[in-house]
Design an enzyme around this catalytic site. Structure first.
Site, PDB file in Angstrom:
ATOM      1  N   SER A 171      61.127 -35.785  10.040  1.00  0.00           N
ATOM      2  CA  SER A 171      59.989 -36.561  10.506  1.00  0.00           C
ATOM      3  C   SER A 171      60.328 -37.180  11.872  1.00  0.00           C
ATOM      4  O   SER A 171      60.625 -36.466  12.820  1.00  0.00           O
ATOM      5  CB  SER A 171      59.611 -37.610   9.459  1.00  0.00           C
ATOM      6  OG  SER A 171      58.343 -38.170   9.740  1.00  0.00           O
ATOM      7  N   GLU A 232      51.428 -29.639   5.673  1.00  0.00           N
ATOM      8  CA  GLU A 232      51.501 -30.668   6.712  1.00  0.00           C
ATOM      9  C   GLU A 232      50.387 -30.480   7.738  1.00  0.00           C
ATOM     10  O   GLU A 232      50.213 -31.314   8.628  1.00  0.00           O
ATOM     11  CB  GLU A 232      52.866 -30.647   7.390  1.00  0.00           C
ATOM     12  CG  GLU A 232      54.003 -31.024   6.443  1.00  0.00           C
ATOM     13  CD  GLU A 232      55.301 -31.303   7.140  1.00  0.00           C
ATOM     14  OE1 GLU A 232      55.346 -32.268   7.924  1.00  0.00           O
ATOM     15  OE2 GLU A 232      56.283 -30.569   6.898  1.00  0.00           O
ATOM     16  N   HIS A 283      54.633 -32.975   3.671  1.00  0.00           N
ATOM     17  CA  HIS A 283      55.607 -33.616   4.557  1.00  0.00           C
ATOM     18  C   HIS A 283      56.852 -34.081   3.811  1.00  0.00           C
ATOM     19  O   HIS A 283      57.969 -33.967   4.335  1.00  0.00           O
ATOM     20  CB  HIS A 283      54.949 -34.804   5.269  1.00  0.00           C
ATOM     21  CG  HIS A 283      55.777 -35.405   6.363  1.00  0.00           C
ATOM     22  ND1 HIS A 283      56.166 -34.695   7.479  1.00  0.00           N
ATOM     23  CD2 HIS A 283      56.293 -36.660   6.517  1.00  0.00           C
ATOM     24  CE1 HIS A 283      56.878 -35.483   8.280  1.00  0.00           C
ATOM     25  NE2 HIS A 283      56.974 -36.664   7.713  1.00  0.00           N
TER      26      HIS A 283
END
Length: 301
Positions: A171, A232, A283
């Protein structure tokens, strides 16, 4: 009555056993402070280290530096220990794992948002917390800490291989891994950018990338793995439950960004680039696969 007494006694003993502290074998932690700047003491970091089971090879252990260690350190260590039991069969070498985290009393959300990003967010959105909107811009200082304080400390304390150094980030951590690659490619040999938050400030990252690609010799001998989950960017049954819903996924374009970036970097001479799109993952659910595949990518014999 006697049977009830012994049943209660057994339950009480089980409760005591369950309350015992669980520790990670061959692991330790210590605290490091970044260098003083402007007569102000640098920020403190909590460092977690896990050693492989066997002795160090002649050239020293490979080292895997892991961001967001408070969340993923144990997962990385156990995945690596399982896979590296038989390196010739699994394709994964034993390695030293170094996790970078923060003191428990610190605001982890704020500190990672500062440390992992090269600038504040370009377009703070409604799906970002107030903390995230106001943070950012400390990536170079954090990279200084890794290069000038942490890595020398690890090399002094343990038998490490300076020619096999891995950085893993997810991330915002994935964004930081790319920032480190573009600006100081010699810091690590392998970069794993899992679900990198390119959207944080894509214009800045594009500028950094362009400068990096104008210096092809800097990429020689480096390796980059990019991973991203299918969901995502594509809608799933959980999309409406995240802040901003599908509009956030569309705006951030995580899959498109990984595809485009890998397509540009794969042409650089002497650099190994691989991109993985993880089917059926979002994610966070993509993270275990990124750890598993990243270790295999970076630690092959």
């Amino acid at each position: 009555m006697k049977r009830l007494f012994y049943s209660l006694l057994l339950l009480s003993q089980m409760s005591v056993c369950h309350a015992a502290t669980v520790t990670l074998p061959r692991a330790e932690q210590f605290e490091l402070r970044a260098a003083t700047t402007d007569n102000q003491p640098g920020p403190r970091y909590r460092i977690l280290v896990a050693l492989p089971d066997g002795p160090a090879p002649a050239g020293g252990y490979p080292v895997v530096y892991v961001l967001d260690a408070d969340l993923v350190f144990h997962s990385v260590v156990e995945t690596l220990r399982l896979q590296s039991r038989r390196p010739l069969a699994t394709g994964v070498l034993p390695a030293l794992v170094v996790g970078i985290s923060y003191p428990e009393e610190d605001d982890v959300i704020l500190r990672r948002a500062v440390d992992y990003t090269p600038t504040p967010a370009a377009q703070p959105a409604a799906d970002m917390s107030a903390t995230m909107r106001s943070a950012g811009g400390g990536a170079d200082r954090f990279l200084d800490f890794i290069d000038k304080t942490l890595r020398p400390t690890i090399a002094q304390r343990y038998a490490t291989n300076p020619n096999h150094q891995v950085l893993f980030g997810h991330s915002l951590g994935g964004l930081f891994a790319l920032h480190a690659l573009f600006n100081r490619p010699q810091s690590f040999t392998h970069y794993i950018a899992a679900s990198p938050s390119w959207w944080w400030n894509d214009k800045v990252m594009a500028t950094e990338e362009s400068a990096f690609r104008r210096q092809p010799d800097a990429a020689r001998g480096r390796a980059l793995l990019l991973t991203v989950g299918e969901f995502e960017q594509s809608p799933s049954r959980f999309s409406d439950n995240m802040p901003g819903g599908i509009a956030t996924l569309t705006r951030r374009a995580m899959v498109d960004n990984v595809r485009a970036l890998s397509g540009r970097l794969i042409t650089m001479p002497g650099m190994r680039v691989k991109a993985l799109e993880l089917t059926g993952e979002n994610h966070l659910s993509s993270l275990p696969q990124a750890i598993n595949r990243g270790l295999r990518f970076a630690l092959e014999p």
